[in-house]
Design a protein around this motif. Sequence first.
Motif, PDB file in Angstrom:
ATOM      1  N   GLU A 149      30.722  24.082  35.146  1.00  0.00           N
ATOM      2  CA  GLU A 149      30.800  25.248  36.001  1.00  0.00           C
ATOM      3  C   GLU A 149      31.898  25.043  37.023  1.00  0.00           C
ATOM      4  O   GLU A 149      31.930  24.022  37.702  1.00  0.00           O
ATOM      5  CB  GLU A 149      29.469  25.483  36.710  1.00  0.00           C
ATOM      6  CG  GLU A 149      29.483  26.638  37.701  1.00  0.00           C
ATOM      7  CD  GLU A 149      28.233  26.710  38.540  1.00  0.00           C
ATOM      8  OE1 GLU A 149      28.026  27.735  39.219  1.00  0.00           O
ATOM      9  OE2 GLU A 149      27.444  25.742  38.519  1.00  0.00           O
ATOM     10  N   ALA A 185      33.386  29.906  43.557  1.00  0.00           N
ATOM     11  CA  ALA A 185      32.384  30.524  42.705  1.00  0.00           C
ATOM     12  C   ALA A 185      31.341  31.217  43.567  1.00  0.00           C
ATOM     13  O   ALA A 185      31.036  30.779  44.684  1.00  0.00           O
ATOM     14  CB  ALA A 185      31.720  29.474  41.820  1.00  0.00           C
ATOM     15  N   ASP A 186      30.787  32.298  43.041  1.00  0.00           N
ATOM     16  CA  ASP A 186      29.788  33.048  43.794  1.00  0.00           C
ATOM     17  C   ASP A 186      28.591  32.185  44.179  1.00  0.00           C
ATOM     18  O   ASP A 186      27.986  32.396  45.234  1.00  0.00           O
ATOM     19  CB  ASP A 186      29.314  34.256  42.985  1.00  0.00           C
ATOM     20  CG  ASP A 186      30.368  35.337  42.872  1.00  0.00           C
ATOM     21  OD1 ASP A 186      30.236  36.196  41.982  1.00  0.00           O
ATOM     22  OD2 ASP A 186      31.319  35.335  43.674  1.00  0.00           O
ATOM     23  N   SER A 187      28.258  31.227  43.330  1.00  0.00           N
ATOM     24  CA  SER A 187      27.082  30.413  43.568  1.00  0.00           C
ATOM     25  C   SER A 187      27.203  29.519  44.796  1.00  0.00           C
ATOM     26  O   SER A 187      26.188  29.072  45.336  1.00  0.00           O
ATOM     27  CB  SER A 187      26.775  29.556  42.338  1.00  0.00           C
ATOM     28  OG  SER A 187      27.859  28.702  42.035  1.00  0.00           O
ATOM     29  N   VAL A 188      28.427  29.253  45.230  1.00  0.00           N
ATOM     30  CA  VAL A 188      28.625  28.351  46.359  1.00  0.00           C
ATOM     31  C   VAL A 188      29.392  28.995  47.494  1.00  0.00           C
ATOM     32  O   VAL A 188      29.570  28.370  48.550  1.00  0.00           O
ATOM     33  CB  VAL A 188      29.359  27.067  45.932  1.00  0.00           C
ATOM     34  CG1 VAL A 188      28.558  26.315  44.882  1.00  0.00           C
ATOM     35  CG2 VAL A 188      30.754  27.393  45.406  1.00  0.00           C
ATOM     36  N   LYS A 189      29.826  30.216  47.315  1.00  0.00           N
ATOM     37  CA  LYS A 189      30.632  30.880  48.331  1.00  0.00           C
ATOM     38  C   LYS A 189      29.878  30.937  49.658  1.00  0.00           C
ATOM     39  O   LYS A 189      28.714  31.323  49.709  1.00  0.00           O
ATOM     40  CB  LYS A 189      31.005  32.285  47.869  1.00  0.00           C
ATOM     41  CG  LYS A 189      32.063  32.965  48.717  1.00  0.00           C
ATOM     42  CD  LYS A 189      32.508  34.282  48.074  1.00  0.00           C
ATOM     43  CE  LYS A 189      33.154  34.046  46.716  1.00  0.00           C
ATOM     44  NZ  LYS A 189      33.633  35.314  46.102  1.00  0.00           N
ATOM     45  N   GLU A 196      19.671  23.128  43.523  1.00  0.00           N
ATOM     46  CA  GLU A 196      20.475  23.717  42.458  1.00  0.00           C
ATOM     47  C   GLU A 196      21.902  23.190  42.437  1.00  0.00           C
ATOM     48  O   GLU A 196      22.619  23.376  41.448  1.00  0.00           O
ATOM     49  CB  GLU A 196      20.490  25.242  42.582  1.00  0.00           C
ATOM     50  CG  GLU A 196      19.155  25.923  42.292  1.00  0.00           C
ATOM     51  CD  GLU A 196      18.162  25.789  43.437  1.00  0.00           C
ATOM     52  OE1 GLU A 196      16.959  26.032  43.205  1.00  0.00           O
ATOM     53  OE2 GLU A 196      18.577  25.446  44.564  1.00  0.00           O
ATOM     54  N   ASP A 197      22.322  22.553  43.517  1.00  0.00           N
ATOM     55  CA  ASP A 197      23.654  21.967  43.572  1.00  0.00           C
ATOM     56  C   ASP A 197      23.712  20.595  42.908  1.00  0.00           C
ATOM     57  O   ASP A 197      24.795  20.013  42.797  1.00  0.00           O
ATOM     58  CB  ASP A 197      24.125  21.840  45.016  1.00  0.00           C
ATOM     59  CG  ASP A 197      24.260  23.189  45.711  1.00  0.00           C
ATOM     60  OD1 ASP A 197      24.806  24.130  45.085  1.00  0.00           O
ATOM     61  OD2 ASP A 197      23.823  23.300  46.867  1.00  0.00           O
TER      62      ASP A 197
END
Length: 124
Positions: free
Chosen positions: A46, A61-65, A89-90
């Motif tokens: 990812e 990435a949206d998941s970490v922005k 989740e990280d």
Amino acid sequence: DVQLVESGGGLVQAGESLRLSCTTSGFTFDDYAIGWFRQAPGKGREGVSCMIIGDGFIYYADSVKGRVTISVDNAKNTAYLQMIQLEPEDTATYYCAVDRNWYKICLATMPAYWGQGTQVTVSS
């Protein structure tokens, strides 16, 4: 030869912060794009963040922005990924990668060169 060495991973609790480092050599730093990727067990790679070094373009990435910041130190040919508010989740192996073609890092997961990875584990 291009060499990428990640460091800074470890075991942290949810909500804590971590800064990963990617020390590079063997190429002209400003002519490349550099990125951070991660792979959790049983999951695919990812993209986390990338930077076109000479241009300054940054992608998250949206998941970490909002929770990560990518930066570079040109004098040290080193990139960093500052992560805050870490969540379980990280948890993943985090890889540094570079490529002369920015789109292979920022729009795909196929950069030419990869580091060995550094493990980040976030406990609840």
